[in-house]
Scaffold this motif. Sequence first.
Motif, PDB file in Angstrom:
ATOM      1  N   UNK A   1     -33.227  -9.431  20.888  1.00 23.25           N
ATOM      2  CA  UNK A   1     -33.065 -10.583  20.001  1.00 23.25           C
ATOM      3  C   UNK A   1     -32.448 -11.778  20.708  1.00 23.25           C
ATOM      4  N   UNK A   2     -32.468 -11.815  22.017  1.00 21.85           N
ATOM      5  CA  UNK A   2     -31.842 -12.913  22.757  1.00 21.85           C
ATOM      6  C   UNK A   2     -32.677 -14.172  22.636  1.00 21.85           C
ATOM      7  N   UNK A   3     -31.972 -15.311  22.601  1.00 20.43           N
ATOM      8  CA  UNK A   3     -32.622 -16.601  22.611  1.00 20.43           C
ATOM      9  C   UNK A   3     -31.794 -17.555  23.449  1.00 20.43           C
ATOM     10  N   UNK A   4     -32.450 -18.581  23.980  1.00 20.80           N
ATOM     11  CA  UNK A   4     -31.752 -19.529  24.825  1.00 20.80           C
ATOM     12  C   UNK A   4     -32.622 -20.726  25.136  1.00 20.80           C
ATOM     13  N   UNK A   5     -32.177 -21.541  26.087  1.00 20.13           N
ATOM     14  CA  UNK A   5     -32.903 -22.753  26.447  1.00 20.13           C
ATOM     15  C   UNK A   5     -33.565 -22.651  27.823  1.00 20.13           C
ATOM     16  N   UNK A   6     -33.190 -21.629  28.603  1.00 18.64           N
ATOM     17  CA  UNK A   6     -33.800 -21.400  29.916  1.00 18.64           C
ATOM     18  C   UNK A   6     -34.123 -19.919  30.015  1.00 18.64           C
ATOM     19  N   UNK A   7     -35.346 -19.600  30.444  1.00 18.96           N
ATOM     20  CA  UNK A   7     -35.740 -18.207  30.587  1.00 18.96           C
ATOM     21  C   UNK A   7     -36.474 -18.033  31.906  1.00 18.96           C
ATOM     22  N   UNK A   8     -35.944 -17.155  32.733  1.00 10.91           N
ATOM     23  CA  UNK A   8     -36.587 -16.821  33.998  1.00 10.91           C
ATOM     24  C   UNK A   8     -37.102 -15.397  33.889  1.00 10.91           C
ATOM     25  N   UNK A   9     -38.328 -15.201  34.325  1.00 10.28           N
ATOM     26  CA  UNK A   9     -38.941 -13.882  34.254  1.00 10.28           C
ATOM     27  C   UNK A   9     -39.544 -13.545  35.613  1.00 10.28           C
ATOM     28  N   UNK A  10     -39.225 -12.341  36.103  1.00  4.82           N
ATOM     29  CA  UNK A  10     -39.763 -11.889  37.383  1.00  4.82           C
ATOM     30  C   UNK A  10     -40.364 -10.512  37.209  1.00  4.82           C
ATOM     31  N   UNK A  11     -41.489 -10.288  37.864  1.00  6.13           N
ATOM     32  CA  UNK A  11     -42.097  -8.971  37.954  1.00  6.13           C
ATOM     33  C   UNK A  11     -42.084  -8.605  39.433  1.00  6.13           C
ATOM     34  N   UNK A  12     -41.322  -7.551  39.764  1.00  8.84           N
ATOM     35  CA  UNK A  12     -41.124  -7.173  41.158  1.00  8.84           C
ATOM     36  C   UNK A  12     -41.648  -5.760  41.369  1.00  8.84           C
ATOM     37  N   UNK A  13     -42.428  -5.591  42.424  1.00  7.83           N
ATOM     38  CA  UNK A  13     -42.939  -4.275  42.798  1.00  7.83           C
ATOM     39  C   UNK A  13     -41.999  -3.685  43.855  1.00  7.83           C
ATOM     40  N   UNK A  14     -41.524  -2.458  43.607  1.00  2.00           N
ATOM     41  CA  UNK A  14     -40.662  -1.754  44.551  1.00  2.00           C
ATOM     42  C   UNK A  14     -41.478  -0.634  45.184  1.00  2.00           C
ATOM     43  N   UNK A  15     -41.475  -0.569  46.493  1.00  4.74           N
ATOM     44  CA  UNK A  15     -42.204   0.484  47.199  1.00  4.74           C
ATOM     45  C   UNK A  15     -41.342   1.013  48.338  1.00  4.74           C
ATOM     46  N   UNK A  16     -41.634   2.229  48.747  1.00  6.18           N
ATOM     47  CA  UNK A  16     -41.049   2.785  49.958  1.00  6.18           C
ATOM     48  C   UNK A  16     -42.157   2.814  51.001  1.00  6.18           C
ATOM     49  N   UNK A  17     -41.819   2.394  52.198  1.00  2.00           N
ATOM     50  CA  UNK A  17     -42.823   2.274  53.249  1.00  2.00           C
ATOM     51  C   UNK A  17     -42.284   2.939  54.512  1.00  2.00           C
ATOM     52  N   UNK A  18     -43.151   3.669  55.202  1.00  2.00           N
ATOM     53  CA  UNK A  18     -42.749   4.339  56.430  1.00  2.00           C
ATOM     54  C   UNK A  18     -43.161   3.475  57.616  1.00  2.00           C
ATOM     55  N   UNK A  19     -42.151   3.086  58.398  1.00  5.36           N
ATOM     56  CA  UNK A  19     -42.394   2.246  59.568  1.00  5.36           C
ATOM     57  C   UNK A  19     -41.745   2.927  60.763  1.00  5.36           C
TER      58      UNK A  19
END
Length: 170
Positions: free
Chosen positions: A82-100
């Motif tokens: 139920x949050x509301x405000x005047x500024x909204x930032x939205x991020x979609x981040x993919x997390x992976x494990x990688x063998x190097x």
Amino acid sequence: MNADVIDKLLGLGGGISWVVSYAFYRLYRNRTETATQVRDIPIWEPSKELHSHLSKEGTLAYAAVEGVVKELNRTLQSRYGNSEGVIMESQLIEHKSQRINGFWSDVKKVLRDTTEYVPFAIRPGKGSTSGNNNLVEVLDPGQAARLRDELDTTHDKFEPHKSSLVQVSN
């Protein structure tokens, strides 16, 4: 090697060392001057004094306006809760494990990063000596420097990928 070649190599090494040292010194001085300016910024409250200063100067270079945020037209509604405000930032981040090179490391990849905002006003806080009718309107919040650094996280959700045993062994 003869002594002449060694002298030239030492001279070249000393010259390169001096150039690199000078570059780091200039970078350090620039950062400390900026930090000093930011540390000494004036903090204003929405008041007649601020309005008269803005009418004379037009802008404030390094300044902060402190008060309570009040929406002007509408607020942004959160997609989660139920949050509301005047500024909204939205991020979609993919997390992976990688063998190097035989070592596993975590890798983050930003898939989407959006920021929405609506115009708002800043009014004096409850303990303020100036009246509550003094408002500072912020019509374009996107121009404020480092505003995104001050936003609080209101929702954070991690969904692990469901994989089968065959996918894990590959």
